[in-house]
Design an enzyme around this catalytic site. Structure first.
Site, PDB file in Angstrom:
ATOM      1  N   GLN A  17       2.852  -1.454  -0.797  1.00 26.92           N
ATOM      2  CA  GLN A  17       1.744  -0.776  -0.102  1.00 26.92           C
ATOM      3  C   GLN A  17       0.414  -1.407  -0.511  1.00 26.92           C
ATOM      4  O   GLN A  17       0.348  -2.250  -1.404  1.00 26.92           O
ATOM      5  CB  GLN A  17       1.737   0.722  -0.404  1.00 26.92           C
ATOM      6  CG  GLN A  17       1.451   1.070  -1.854  1.00 26.92           C
ATOM      7  CD  GLN A  17       1.520   2.575  -2.122  1.00 26.92           C
ATOM      8  OE1 GLN A  17       2.421   3.262  -1.653  1.00 26.92           O
ATOM      9  NE2 GLN A  17       0.553   3.073  -2.884  1.00 26.92           N
ATOM     10  N   ASP A  38       8.223  -5.059  -5.681  1.00 35.54           N
ATOM     11  CA  ASP A  38       7.592  -3.787  -6.049  1.00 35.54           C
ATOM     12  C   ASP A  38       8.626  -2.968  -6.800  1.00 35.54           C
ATOM     13  O   ASP A  38       9.836  -3.138  -6.593  1.00 35.54           O
ATOM     14  CB  ASP A  38       7.136  -3.031  -4.792  1.00 35.54           C
ATOM     15  CG  ASP A  38       6.082  -1.970  -5.083  1.00 35.54           C
ATOM     16  OD1 ASP A  38       4.914  -2.169  -4.703  1.00 35.54           O
ATOM     17  OD2 ASP A  38       6.421  -0.939  -5.716  1.00 35.54           O
ATOM     18  N   ASP A  60      10.289  -4.169 -11.397  1.00 41.18           N
ATOM     19  CA  ASP A  60       9.353  -3.428 -12.241  1.00 41.18           C
ATOM     20  C   ASP A  60       8.692  -4.442 -13.163  1.00 41.18           C
ATOM     21  O   ASP A  60       9.355  -5.020 -14.029  1.00 41.18           O
ATOM     22  CB  ASP A  60      10.136  -2.378 -13.046  1.00 41.18           C
ATOM     23  CG  ASP A  60       9.230  -1.556 -13.944  1.00 41.18           C
ATOM     24  OD1 ASP A  60       8.028  -1.885 -14.069  1.00 41.18           O
ATOM     25  OD2 ASP A  60       9.734  -0.582 -14.534  1.00 41.18           O
ATOM     26  N   TYR A 153      -9.427   1.640 -17.311  1.00 45.27           N
ATOM     27  CA  TYR A 153      -9.267   0.759 -16.135  1.00 45.27           C
ATOM     28  C   TYR A 153     -10.215  -0.436 -16.243  1.00 45.27           C
ATOM     29  O   TYR A 153      -9.798  -1.599 -16.121  1.00 45.27           O
ATOM     30  CB  TYR A 153      -9.549   1.558 -14.854  1.00 45.27           C
ATOM     31  CG  TYR A 153      -9.336   0.777 -13.575  1.00 45.27           C
ATOM     32  CD1 TYR A 153      -8.064   0.413 -13.170  1.00 45.27           C
ATOM     33  CD2 TYR A 153     -10.418   0.404 -12.763  1.00 45.27           C
ATOM     34  CE1 TYR A 153      -7.861  -0.296 -12.003  1.00 45.27           C
ATOM     35  CE2 TYR A 153     -10.217  -0.302 -11.584  1.00 45.27           C
ATOM     36  CZ  TYR A 153      -8.938  -0.658 -11.206  1.00 45.27           C
ATOM     37  OH  TYR A 153      -8.737  -1.361 -10.049  1.00 45.27           O
ATOM     38  N   ARG A 194      -6.033   9.522  -4.972  1.00 49.76           N
ATOM     39  CA  ARG A 194      -7.097   9.846  -5.936  1.00 49.76           C
ATOM     40  C   ARG A 194      -8.132  10.765  -5.291  1.00 49.76           C
ATOM     41  O   ARG A 194      -8.602  11.718  -5.912  1.00 49.76           O
ATOM     42  CB  ARG A 194      -7.748   8.564  -6.469  1.00 49.76           C
ATOM     43  CG  ARG A 194      -6.911   7.914  -7.560  1.00 49.76           C
ATOM     44  CD  ARG A 194      -7.565   6.706  -8.159  1.00 49.76           C
ATOM     45  NE  ARG A 194      -7.384   5.519  -7.342  1.00 49.76           N
ATOM     46  CZ  ARG A 194      -8.338   4.645  -7.046  1.00 49.76           C
ATOM     47  NH1 ARG A 194      -9.555   4.807  -7.509  1.00 49.76           N
ATOM     48  NH2 ARG A 194      -8.077   3.598  -6.296  1.00 49.76           N
ATOM     49  N   ARG A 211     -21.400   4.825  -2.790  1.00 48.83           N
ATOM     50  CA  ARG A 211     -21.691   3.722  -3.728  1.00 48.83           C
ATOM     51  C   ARG A 211     -21.469   2.355  -3.079  1.00 48.83           C
ATOM     52  O   ARG A 211     -21.681   1.325  -3.710  1.00 48.83           O
ATOM     53  CB  ARG A 211     -20.899   3.880  -5.034  1.00 48.83           C
ATOM     54  CG  ARG A 211     -19.419   3.729  -4.903  1.00 48.83           C
ATOM     55  CD  ARG A 211     -18.698   3.978  -6.218  1.00 48.83           C
ATOM     56  NE  ARG A 211     -17.346   3.457  -6.131  1.00 48.83           N
ATOM     57  CZ  ARG A 211     -16.423   3.592  -7.064  1.00 48.83           C
ATOM     58  NH1 ARG A 211     -16.692   4.233  -8.180  1.00 48.83           N
ATOM     59  NH2 ARG A 211     -15.222   3.070  -6.906  1.00 48.83           N
TER      60      ARG A 211
HETATM   61  P1  NAD Z   1      -1.698   1.036  -4.542  1.00 44.49           P
HETATM   62  O1  NAD Z   1      -2.234   1.516  -5.860  1.00 44.49           O
HETATM   63  O2  NAD Z   1      -1.810   1.953  -3.378  1.00 44.49           O
HETATM   64  O3  NAD Z   1      -0.177   0.605  -4.708  1.00 44.49           O
HETATM   65  C1  NAD Z   1       0.234   0.037  -5.903  1.00 44.49           C
HETATM   66  C2  NAD Z   1       1.650  -0.487  -5.761  1.00 44.49           C
HETATM   67  O4  NAD Z   1       2.029  -0.914  -7.074  1.00 44.49           O
HETATM   68  C3  NAD Z   1       2.667   0.547  -5.303  1.00 44.49           C
HETATM   69  O5  NAD Z   1       3.442   0.032  -4.246  1.00 44.49           O
HETATM   70  C4  NAD Z   1       3.509   0.768  -6.550  1.00 44.49           C
HETATM   71  O6  NAD Z   1       4.867   1.091  -6.280  1.00 44.49           O
HETATM   72  C5  NAD Z   1       3.374  -0.581  -7.252  1.00 44.49           C
HETATM   73  N1  NAD Z   1       3.690  -0.497  -8.678  1.00 44.49           N
HETATM   74  C6  NAD Z   1       3.309   0.456  -9.538  1.00 44.49           C
HETATM   75  N2  NAD Z   1       3.870   0.243 -10.738  1.00 44.49           N
HETATM   76  C7  NAD Z   1       4.598  -0.904 -10.631  1.00 44.49           C
HETATM   77  C8  NAD Z   1       5.426  -1.621 -11.516  1.00 44.49           C
HETATM   78  N3  NAD Z   1       5.618  -1.210 -12.767  1.00 44.49           N
HETATM   79  N4  NAD Z   1       6.030  -2.742 -11.077  1.00 44.49           N
HETATM   80  C9  NAD Z   1       5.861  -3.160  -9.809  1.00 44.49           C
HETATM   81  N5  NAD Z   1       5.108  -2.499  -8.900  1.00 44.49           N
HETATM   82  C10 NAD Z   1       4.479  -1.387  -9.320  1.00 44.49           C
HETATM   83  O7  NAD Z   1      -2.346  -0.365  -4.186  1.00 44.49           O
HETATM   84  P2  NAD Z   1      -3.858  -0.839  -4.205  1.00 44.49           P
HETATM   85  O8  NAD Z   1      -4.810   0.319  -4.222  1.00 44.49           O
HETATM   86  O9  NAD Z   1      -3.930  -1.856  -3.168  1.00 44.49           O
HETATM   87  O10 NAD Z   1      -4.023  -1.540  -5.637  1.00 44.49           O
HETATM   88  C11 NAD Z   1      -3.404  -2.778  -5.903  1.00 44.49           C
HETATM   89  C12 NAD Z   1      -4.189  -3.479  -6.991  1.00 44.49           C
HETATM   90  O11 NAD Z   1      -5.547  -3.644  -6.572  1.00 44.49           O
HETATM   91  C13 NAD Z   1      -4.235  -2.753  -8.326  1.00 44.49           C
HETATM   92  O12 NAD Z   1      -4.157  -3.697  -9.378  1.00 44.49           O
HETATM   93  C14 NAD Z   1      -5.614  -2.116  -8.316  1.00 44.49           C
HETATM   94  O13 NAD Z   1      -6.119  -1.897  -9.620  1.00 44.49           O
HETATM   95  C15 NAD Z   1      -6.409  -3.175  -7.582  1.00 44.49           C
HETATM   96  N6  NAD Z   1      -7.646  -2.699  -6.978  1.00 44.49           N
HETATM   97  C16 NAD Z   1      -7.598  -1.680  -6.077  1.00 44.49           C
HETATM   98  C17 NAD Z   1      -8.799  -1.222  -5.532  1.00 44.49           C
HETATM   99  C18 NAD Z   1      -8.810  -0.081  -4.547  1.00 44.49           C
HETATM  100  O14 NAD Z   1      -9.903   0.475  -4.335  1.00 44.49           O
HETATM  101  N7  NAD Z   1      -7.697   0.278  -3.947  1.00 44.49           N
HETATM  102  C19 NAD Z   1     -10.021  -1.804  -5.914  1.00 44.49           C
HETATM  103  C20 NAD Z   1     -10.015  -2.860  -6.824  1.00 44.49           C
HETATM  104  C21 NAD Z   1      -8.802  -3.297  -7.362  1.00 44.49           C
END
Ligand code: NAD
Length: 251
Positions: A17, A38, A60, A153, A194, A211
């Protein structure tokens, strides 16, 4: 016209996702052979159904043996996108040691695991083709600015940038590049979770948008072009950088 990632094999973590999934699709559309992984195997089923050319593997990234076992079965890779990460919400008073350890394990140590496992193949591909690329997911929350309630974070994402620069420095003469991607707030399933967890989700969404100087959240499609660029040969003179795609938050 040749596609931008034609002939490249690319691994993506957290591809069920959000940004990881959208990136896996973008890489495939640019001609890459994509290995989308994933921990959520069910989440990968839909990706595979919609894009049969994308190969999916449950993985994982907290599990060193599983990472090593998968690396042993995949061909040498031209690129890896370490996207897995978790946002812990809270100040230092709200971060228990277990939260700290979990965030470091998932947001930082997972990258140590995958890079270590895939590096021999990346080096071979770089020797053969001139370049290979590692992309690590950081965040605007750490790159140049602190954000409230992001103690662990922000600390982990700053560590990702340090890790990225160290890897870049070690392999710059061997053709393996390493960069970090620093998005602003992106509308993904975990962001929606969240927002829903706030006592007033409507106000919480407004605060996330407030923001962003461009007046909106990022979509995954705002982020994937930078990921494609950093995994393509177009960026072959770029290494050790933390690249912001944040809608002007850190101007
Ligand atoms: P998300 O958080 O919606 O999805 C995260 C995915 O990671 C899920 O499919 C989950 O199953 C998988 N996951 C969790 N634990 C895992 C594990 N142990 N092994 C393998 N997969 C695992 O996705 P997102 O919001 O697009 O975030 C992805 C990345 O982008 C993260 O590193 C996040 O910190 C970073 N990020 C997100 C944002 C934001 O606003 N969404 C902003 C900056 C950075």
């Amino acid at each position: 016209m040749a596609m931008r990632l034609e002939g490249k094999s690319i691994f993506v973590s957290a591809a069920a996702q959000g940004i990881g999934r959208a990136s896996a699709i973008a890489f495939a559309k640019e001609g890459a052979r994509v290995f989308a992984t994933d921990v959520n195997a069910d989440g990968l089923v839909g990706l595979r159904a919609e894009f049969p050319q994308i190969e999916t593997h449950a993985l994982d990234v907290l599990d060193t043996s599983a990472v090593n076992a998968l690396a042993a079965t995949l061909p040498d890779l031209d690129g890896i996108f370490n996207c897995a990460g978790f946002v812990h919400n809270g100040t230092i008073e709200a971060v228990a040691e277990a939260d700290w350890d979990f965030s470091f394990d998932l947001n930082v140590k997972s990258m140590y695991r995958t890079v270590k496992a895939f590096l021999p193949g990346l080096l071979r591909r770089a020797e053969a083709s001139g370049t290979a690329s590692i992309l690590n997911m950081a965040s605007m929350a750490s790159s140049t600015k602190g954000f409230p309630n992001r103690l662990v974070y922000g600390t982990t994402k700053a560590a990702v940038i340090g890790f990225t620069k160290a890897i870049a420095a070690d392999y710059v003469t061997k053709g393996v590049r390493c960069n970090a991607l620093c998005p602003g707030t992106v509308d993904t399933p975990s962001l929606r979770e969240r927002i829903a967890a706030f006592p007033d989700p409507v106000e919480a969404e407004k605060a996330f948008i407030a923001r962003q100087p461009m007046g909106r959240l990022a979509t995954v499609d705002d982020i994937t072009p930078m990921a494609v660029y950093l995994l393509s040969d177009e960026s072959q003179f770029v290494s050790g950088q933390a690249l912001l795609v944040d809608g002007g938050v850190t101007i």
